[in-house]
Structure formats: structure tokens, C-alpha cells
Design an enzyme around this catalytic site. Structure first.
Site, mmCIF file in Angstrom:
data_model
loop_
_atom_site.group_PDB
_atom_site.id
_atom_site.type_symbol
_atom_site.label_atom_id
_atom_site.label_comp_id
_atom_site.label_asym_id
_atom_site.label_seq_id
_atom_site.Cartn_x
_atom_site.Cartn_y
_atom_site.Cartn_z
ATOM 1 N N ARG A 60 0.838 -1.214 0.000
ATOM 2 C CA ARG A 60 0.000 0.000 0.000
ATOM 3 C C ARG A 60 0.870 1.260 0.000
ATOM 4 O O ARG A 60 0.472 2.320 -0.486
ATOM 5 C CB ARG A 60 -0.970 0.011 1.187
ATOM 6 C CG ARG A 60 -1.780 1.312 1.300
ATOM 7 C CD ARG A 60 -3.031 1.207 2.172
ATOM 8 N NE ARG A 60 -2.772 0.579 3.452
ATOM 9 C CZ ARG A 60 -2.189 1.174 4.498
ATOM 10 N NH1 ARG A 60 -1.806 2.430 4.421
ATOM 11 N NH2 ARG A 60 -1.984 0.514 5.620
ATOM 12 N N TYR A 113 -16.300 15.181 -15.671
ATOM 13 C CA TYR A 113 -16.734 13.793 -15.552
ATOM 14 C C TYR A 113 -17.779 13.721 -14.435
ATOM 15 O O TYR A 113 -17.569 14.266 -13.345
ATOM 16 C CB TYR A 113 -15.506 12.942 -15.211
ATOM 17 C CG TYR A 113 -15.795 11.470 -15.185
ATOM 18 C CD1 TYR A 113 -16.041 10.773 -16.361
ATOM 19 C CD2 TYR A 113 -15.822 10.770 -13.988
ATOM 20 C CE1 TYR A 113 -16.305 9.421 -16.337
ATOM 21 C CE2 TYR A 113 -16.087 9.416 -13.956
ATOM 22 C CZ TYR A 113 -16.332 8.748 -15.137
ATOM 23 O OH TYR A 113 -16.596 7.402 -15.101
ATOM 24 N N ASP A 185 -7.654 17.469 -15.303
ATOM 25 C CA ASP A 185 -7.937 16.080 -15.675
ATOM 26 C C ASP A 185 -7.563 15.954 -17.149
ATOM 27 O O ASP A 185 -8.241 16.495 -18.023
ATOM 28 C CB ASP A 185 -9.420 15.769 -15.437
ATOM 29 C CG ASP A 185 -9.776 14.317 -15.750
ATOM 30 O OD1 ASP A 185 -9.085 13.713 -16.596
ATOM 31 O OD2 ASP A 185 -10.740 13.794 -15.165
ATOM 32 N N LYS A 210 -8.634 4.710 -19.599
ATOM 33 C CA LYS A 210 -8.903 5.173 -20.959
ATOM 34 C C LYS A 210 -7.658 4.998 -21.834
ATOM 35 O O LYS A 210 -7.213 3.904 -22.015
ATOM 36 C CB LYS A 210 -9.406 6.614 -20.914
ATOM 37 C CG LYS A 210 -10.458 6.860 -19.808
ATOM 38 C CD LYS A 210 -11.754 6.074 -19.966
ATOM 39 C CE LYS A 210 -12.621 6.019 -18.721
ATOM 40 N NZ LYS A 210 -12.925 7.287 -18.097
HETATM 41 C C1 LIG Z 1 -13.346 7.751 -16.788
HETATM 42 C C2 LIG Z 1 -12.980 9.084 -16.329
HETATM 43 C C3 LIG Z 1 -12.720 9.356 -14.972
HETATM 44 C C4 LIG Z 1 -12.889 8.320 -13.885
HETATM 45 O O1 LIG Z 1 -12.028 7.254 -14.046
HETATM 46 P P1 LIG Z 1 -12.331 5.745 -13.550
HETATM 47 O O2 LIG Z 1 -11.095 5.027 -13.952
HETATM 48 O O3 LIG Z 1 -13.571 5.288 -14.234
HETATM 49 O O4 LIG Z 1 -12.513 5.816 -12.072
HETATM 50 C C5 LIG Z 1 -12.327 10.643 -14.634
HETATM 51 N N1 LIG Z 1 -12.202 11.621 -15.576
HETATM 52 C C6 LIG Z 1 -12.442 11.379 -16.878
HETATM 53 C C7 LIG Z 1 -12.289 12.497 -17.857
HETATM 54 C C8 LIG Z 1 -12.838 10.121 -17.309
HETATM 55 O O5 LIG Z 1 -13.096 9.917 -18.607
#
Ligand SMILES: *Cc1c(COP(=O)(O)O)cnc(C)c1O
Length: 394
Positions: A60, A113, A185, A210
Site C-alpha cells: 500500500r 466527468y 484532468d 482510458k
Molecule cells: C473515466 C474518467 C474518470 C474516472 O475514471 P475511472 O477510472 O472510471 O474511475 C475521470 N475523468 C475522466 C475524464 C474520465 O473519462
């Protein structure tokens, strides 16, 4: 981490942070599937807890496989270091927890998001945290919402699914002027197309789920910070809250990362061609793609991105019904949420992800009934176009 970027991201995705294993020479970073690490002596254990020898203690708190992934993405983003998290949302909430104190205020992009917004409204609000969600492409709109309690400016650019851009340099200047932390982000662009830390951001967040993993088979996240003090603070929160990444998960993402630059190249080329095709199609009213010269922020895209990405949205002549018909007619494109994978993914927010949002609110956020979102994948372009063409004529 003492490595810096090479001349090309094509090289860094393969080599950055991923030197052959010092113990065995293994070229692929081994999966160190161990929860705990033995000390050679009581003295070594003591030194490790005192943070004096940089060795591992407990997974962790740190793990060599996870560390390789953190170093790789940190080098790509030009960060002081990276922190791998169990999901993208674990990265988002770690940032909120580290930066916001009781009764703090944050300003975020209106089209963030969904979960990044819901978690503030439903959970952090219990600790007095307040948020304003505004169109951050308008820097004056951001400035108007500043309060003495504002601590965090949280930006997503390009925003989903409108593909509206926010000027990262302008946000960084505003954040500096008012002592805010600027977090971006960067999921939609990946480190190949945009590097917010180089433009003045303090923190970058990725959902590794992604583009970086890219194969629709792992959920994960990452936080990068520009400065050591903030990185340390984020690490402390992450280790305590426990949203760290598992070594097996890290290894899968490292494998996906190796082809990130290649995948972006191919998918981006496909996206540009698909955008031009859709723009000239009689059943398509409009196309949002930052690579089209008609996009209202095409120049901003050129100045802060290294490419225009693989995401686009378009409006259908027949509105809501046409959207639903198209969803039922696609054959190659998978009818699915998520994005940034090798497969092309298509969805209709008004009948799917945003069906629960009242129409007026949806439209205010730019999510009209006719809007279709497409995450262009790495298939042969001819096949993508053929699928779109047959689905549009359904
Ligand atoms: C998918 C996504 C998230 C969240 O990510 P997870 O891996 O599903 O927890 C945050 N920001 C954006 C822009 C995303 O496309």
C-alpha cells in the site's frame, strides 16, 4: 525518479521508468506480487520507516511494479513524480482530500466527468465543501466565482462531450495570482497530446482506464504533481486512504502504455478523417472536433495541444430519435460508454449516460438531444467510415 524525457514520446512509452530488472535482467518489468517486503536487519527496517533508504516496506505504501508505471507516466507528463491509484476516481478524490480543508470552495469545469461532480455534491458537501461548476473556457466567468475560501481550480479540457477547450495557461496565471491549486484532468488527451504541467498546472489527473491502458480491460488512475511538497502531501493522503494500485493492475497498464503513442497516432488520423466525412454528410448537422478549422477554439487547440485527439461529437438531423436509430444500427463501433480504447466506441448521451438529467439542464451543458459521441479507435479507417455510413442511412 531521476530520468527525464527523451526526444520522443514513442521512446518514452517503451523505456521511461522501465529499465531491465536489476535482479534478473528481465526486460519486461516483473510483477512483484507481494504485499510485504522483508528487511535484512532491524536496523534496515528502522531506516526504511525513517524514509532513509528508499526501499520497500508494504505494497500500500509502494511496490516496484507500480513504481515503474508511476515513473513512466511522470516522465511523460514532466512531473516531479506520479502516484498510481486503484481507479481514476481514487485519483480525483485523493486530490480533493489533499487540497480542500473544511468549508473550502472549489471551481470546476461545468462538463466535468459526472462522478467528479457528484462526489463533491453528495460527499464532500458533508464537510462544508462548496463547488461552483462553470464554463471554464470563459476565464472571466471563473474569476467572478472566486471567494476568499477558494482553494482549487479543477479543469477538464477538452470537455466531454462538447469538446470545448479551456485555456490552461490562463487558468495557471489566475491560480498563481490567487494562490489556488490548478488541477487538470488530462484523461481525454493522454500525455502524448497535452502536458498541463508544462503549461503551469500544479496537478494532472488521468483515468488510466482510458487511453493509457487503452484496451478496455483495466480500471486505474494516476496523479502527477509539478512540485515535491505537493506530491508528498498527495502521497500521504493516498497511502492513508488506501486507494493505491495493485501490482498486477500496474503491470497490465505498463503493457498497454508501450503502444500509447502508436495508438494515438492511428486513432487520431482516423478521427480527423471521420470528422471530415461526418461534416460533409447530409444527415449530420454539425461536428465538434478541435482539429476542424471551424472549431471555435481551433487556434487554442494548436497552441496547447500536440494533436487534436480521437474524440468527437456530432449532431444528427433527426434529433433524439435519429440518435437512437443510429445506436441500434452500428455494427463495428461498440455501443458503449468509456473511451480511449483500440475499439471505436459510440454512445448517445441524451438516451444513455445523461438520460436522467432534465433536458433543460442537459442543453445548458451543451448536451443536446441530437448529440452523438464517438471515441475513434485504431481499426482501419475504411471500416469505420463504412460503419458510420450504413448506420446513418438506417
Ligand atoms: C473515466 C474518467 C474518470 C474516472 O475514471 P475511472 O477510472 O472510471 O474511475 C475521470 N475523468 C475522466 C475524464 C474520465 O473519462
Amino acid at each position: 525518479m531521476d530520468q527525464t524525457r527523451s526526444r520522443s514520446p514513442f521512446t518514452d512509452v517503451i523505456h521511461a521508468g522501465q529499465a531491465p530488472d536489476p535482479a534478473t535482467g528481465a526486460v519486461s518489468v516483473p510483477i512483484y506480487q507481494s504485499s510485504t517486503f522483508a528487511f535484512a536487519s532491524a536496523e534496515e527496517g528502522a531506516a526504511r520507516f525513517a524514509g532513509k533508504d528508499g526501499g520497500y516496506i508494504y505494497t500500500r505504501l509502494g511496490n516496484p511494479t507500480t513504481r515503474a508505471l508511476e515513473d513512466a507516466v511522470a516522465i511523460l507528463e514532466n512531473g516531479r513524480g506520479g502516484l498510481a491509484t486503484a481507479s481514476g476516481m481514487a485519483a480525483v478524490t485523493t486530490v480533493y482530500t489533499a487540497v480542500l480543508e473544511k468549508d473550502a470552495h472549489m471551481i470546476a469545469t461545468a462538463a466535468v466527468y459526472g462522478a467528479s461532480r457528484t462526489v463533491v455534491e453528495n460527499e464532500y458537501s458533508r464537510f462544508g465543501v462548496r463547488a461552483d461548476f462553470v464554463d471554464t473556457s470563459d476565464i472571466e466567468a471563473v474569476r467572478k466565482r472566486l471567494t476568499p475560501r477558494t482553494r482549487l481550480l479543477y479543469v477538464e479540457t477538452p470537455a466531454n462531450p462538447t469538446l470545448r477547450l479551456t485555456d490552461i495557461r490562463a487558468c495557471a496565471a489566475l491560480a498563481r495570482e490567487h494562490g489556488l491549486v490548478l488541477a487538470v484532468d488530462n484523461t481525454f488527451s493522454s500525455p502524448i497530446l497535452q502536458n498541463p504541467l508544462d503549461l503551469g498546472a500544479d496537478i494532472v489527473i488521468h483515468s488510466l482506464t482510458k487511453f493509457i491502458n487503452g484496451h478496455s480491460d483495466v480500471v486505474g488512475g494516476m496523479i502527477l504533481a509539478r512540485e515535491e511538497a505537493l506530491l508528498k502531501r498527495l502521497r500521504k493522503v493516498l497511502q492513508l486512504m488506501g486507494g493505491t494500485m495493485d501490482p498486477h493492475q500496474a503491470w497490465l497498464v505498463l503493457r498497454g502504455l508501450k503502444t500509447l503513442a502508436l495508438r494515438m497516432d492511428k486513432a487520431q488520423d482516423n478521427a480527423m478523417r471521420a470528422a471530415r466525412f461526418l461534416e460533409s454528410h447530409p444527415k449530420v448537422r454539425w461536428v465538434n472536433y478541435p482539429g476542424l478549422p471551424g472549431h471555435p477554439q481551433h487556434e487554442l487547440a494548436k497552441s496547447q495541444m500536440k494533436g487534436f485527439g480521437t474524440m468527437l461529437s456530432f449532431g444528427l438531423e433527426g434529433g433524439f430519435e435519429a440518435g437512437r436509430r443510429m445506436m441500434n444500427a452500428v455494427k463495428l463501433c461498440a455501443l458503449a460508454v468509456s473511451l480511449g480504447s483500440v475499439e471505436s466506441l459510440i454512445q448517445h448521451p441524451a438516451s444513455m449516460t445523461h438520460a436522467g438529467v432534465p433536458r433543460r439542464e442537459r442543453e445548458e451543458a451543451g448536451i443536446t438531444d441530437d448529440l452523438v459521441r464517438l471515441s475513434v479507435g485504431c481499426e482501419g479507417y475504411e471500416d469505420i467510415q463504412a460503419d458510420l455510413a450504413q448506420a446513418l442511412s438506417a
